[in-house]
Design an enzyme around this catalytic site. Structure first.
Site, short mmCIF file in Angstrom:
data_model
loop_
_atom_site.label_atom_id
_atom_site.label_comp_id
_atom_site.label_asym_id
_atom_site.label_seq_id
_atom_site.Cartn_x
_atom_site.Cartn_y
_atom_site.Cartn_z
N GLY A 190 1.42 -40.28 -10.91
CA GLY A 190 0.89 -39.33 -11.88
C GLY A 190 2.02 -38.58 -12.55
O GLY A 190 3.20 -38.92 -12.42
N GLU A 237 2.16 -46.66 -6.64
CA GLU A 237 0.88 -46.17 -7.18
C GLU A 237 -0.24 -47.10 -6.75
O GLU A 237 -0.16 -48.32 -6.91
CB GLU A 237 0.96 -46.10 -8.72
CG GLU A 237 -0.35 -45.82 -9.42
CD GLU A 237 -1.02 -44.54 -8.95
OE1 GLU A 237 -2.19 -44.62 -8.52
OE2 GLU A 237 -0.38 -43.47 -9.02
N HIS A 297 10.26 -31.24 -43.97
CA HIS A 297 11.05 -32.46 -43.86
C HIS A 297 12.52 -32.09 -43.65
O HIS A 297 13.02 -31.17 -44.29
CB HIS A 297 10.92 -33.29 -45.13
CG HIS A 297 11.78 -34.52 -45.15
ND1 HIS A 297 11.46 -35.66 -44.46
CD2 HIS A 297 12.97 -34.75 -45.78
CE1 HIS A 297 12.41 -36.57 -44.65
NE2 HIS A 297 13.33 -36.04 -45.45
#
Length: 465
Positions: free
Chosen positions: A185, A206, A444
């Site tokens: 996780g 996992e 930008h």
């Protein structure tokens, strides 16, 4: 035995508890907060803040290591780097200490009385607190339970010796040569990535078919790719079974049913967190529960009049900012204000490399509601700012209804995308439509332009892809 009375008693000074107490104090509510440890709770002391400090240190070390190896695309070269983890941890502890002092100062400024000790309920209006100077009884008109959560301990891998939780991992003075992480996780991968960048050989085990299973596969693909580039071995569909006799390896059942040993100096167990509901005398007040968690309504009221509960002790999502928002709301309710929980979405951030952000519904979740949807995705490979940071792997994705273009969810994966979570959350909270995002001028060059471009893509006219 000392006795004090107040209008509001807050049990636990984590993010939810201290925000609740501060806001109540600002509103003139006579407030007492009880905390057995340091102010700030898990998040500030052994969670969110210290882990991000070590994540930053690991990123810096990796950059220098690349430069020393002649692998920097920037053309920078340096001598071989060295890492003093003890000094790194001391720096992290200094940040935590300053924030501890800051929280304590804010509580004092708001007129909140702080009692250091462990609180135990006697009844719905009374607690006894064991302090260094003896027992103190506190009677209150309203009580807020904000006791938080703790790491889940596996019975066959109890914490101790080489088996550690995230708390111990963030306080190590040396980088383990070999680290095995049980649980793929966000906590396991964040910490595993830190030590991989610092030079440890990391293996992640996992049980589910893939890591970060709470996110969709498209979103996590860049993270899995990066783990491989860092040399992190990921074994999915495997089950941890225990510690070897010598304590130098993790015993695992592989996906094909065979037994295997993963050599490790430290075994990090991160299989979830559980609410802290024991030791507070909750059996004395008999609250309704929702499984392991305290059941609450939309105003964080429990089944007993005058008792509220906030944060991790009330269930998912276990996020500090959810607890903070709940704490602020409860303080205002106690002060007599009309408040309710009408949040549209709660952002969730995973500080892996690259980072993940989700707000609202994923495409799959949106489809499950019925009706047609529009999905716009813009890759950072086409974003100038991302390219200049050598972090172009990732994207921004916007999910909206097809009929009225109402935005239902926003996701992103990429370098530093956690900083976009505020814009994502604001868009959902304000009920934005695709045209609202597309029509907003984005500065930008910034990665935030990817948000506007994703909305434009969903509308069918992206400009830069």
């Amino acid at each position: 035995m000392k006795e004090i009375s107040c209008k509001l008693l807050v049990i636990g000074a984590g993010p939810g508890g201290y925000v609740c107490a501060i806001r109540a104090g600002q509103l003139g509510v006579d407030t007492v907060i009880v905390e057995a440890g340091k102010p700030g709770g898990t998040c500030l002391n052994v969670g969110c803040i210290p882990s991000k400090a070590l994540i930053h240190a690991a990123e810096e070390f990796e950059k220098v290591a690349q430069m020393a190896g002649g692998n920097s695309p920037l053309g920078i070269s340096v001598a071989a780097p060295a890492l003093d983890l003890g000094k790194t941890v001391a720096w992290k502890d200094g940040i935590v200490s300053r924030l501890n002092s800051g929280v304590a100062g804010l509580l004092k400024k708001a007129g909140v009385k702080t009692v250091h000790g462990w609180a135990t309920f006697r009844d719905g209006k009374t607690v006894a607190v064991e302090t260094e100077t003896g027992s103190q009884v506190i009677r209150a008109e309203a009580v807020v339970i904000a006791t938080g959560s703790a790491p889940v301990e596996l019975p066959f891998l109890p914490f101790g010796g080489p088996v550690i939780s995230s708390t111990e991992a963030l306080a190590l003075k040396e980088v383990p040569r070999r680290l095995a992480a049980v649980g793929g996780g966000y906590i396991g991968l964040e910490i595993g990535t830190v030590f991989a960048k610092m030079g440890a050989a990391v293996t992640v085990v996992e049980a589910l078919p893939r890591v970060l299973a709470q996110y969709d596969a498209e979103l996590t693909r860049p993270v899995v790719k990066r783990l491989a580039a860092l040399g992190v071995e990921v074994i999915t569909g495997a089950k941890a079974k225990g510690l070897s006799t010598k304590g130098d390896a993790l015993l695992v059942e592989t996906p094909d049913g065979k037994d295997a040993r993963i050599a490790a100096d430290k075994i990090l167990v991160t299989v979830g967190r559980k609410p802290v509901t024991e030791g507070w005398g909750l059996d004395q007040i008999d609250l309704d529960m929702a499984g392991r968690f305290i059941r609450i309504d939309e105003q964080c009221r429990t089944s007993m009049r005058g008792i509220f509960a906030i944060g991790d002790v009330t269930g998912e999502p276990m996020l500090a900012h959810r607890a903070m928002a709940q704490g602020e709301m409860v303080a205002e309710i106690v002060a007599g204000h009309k408040r309710g929980w009408d949040k549209r979405a709660i952002p969730a951030v995973c500080f892996t490399d690259p980072e993940l952000v989700t707000v609202g519904l994923s495409p799959e979740e949106a489809k499950a509601l019925g009706g047609e949807i529009k999905v716009g995705m813009f890759p950072f490979a086409a974003n100038g700012r991302a390219m200049t940071r050598i972090g172009e792997d990732g994207f921004v994705r916007v999910v909206a209804r097809a009929d009225n273009h109402l935005v239902l969810g926003i996701q992103a994966v990429g370098q530093s995308v956690s900083e976009l979570s505020t814009a994502f959350g604001l868009a959902l909270e304000m009920g934005a439509r695709l045209e609202d995002i597309a029509g907003t001028i984005h500065a930008h060059p910034t990665q935030g332009e990817g948000f506007q471009e994703a909305a434009l893509k969903a509308l069918g006219h992206a400009l830069h892809i």
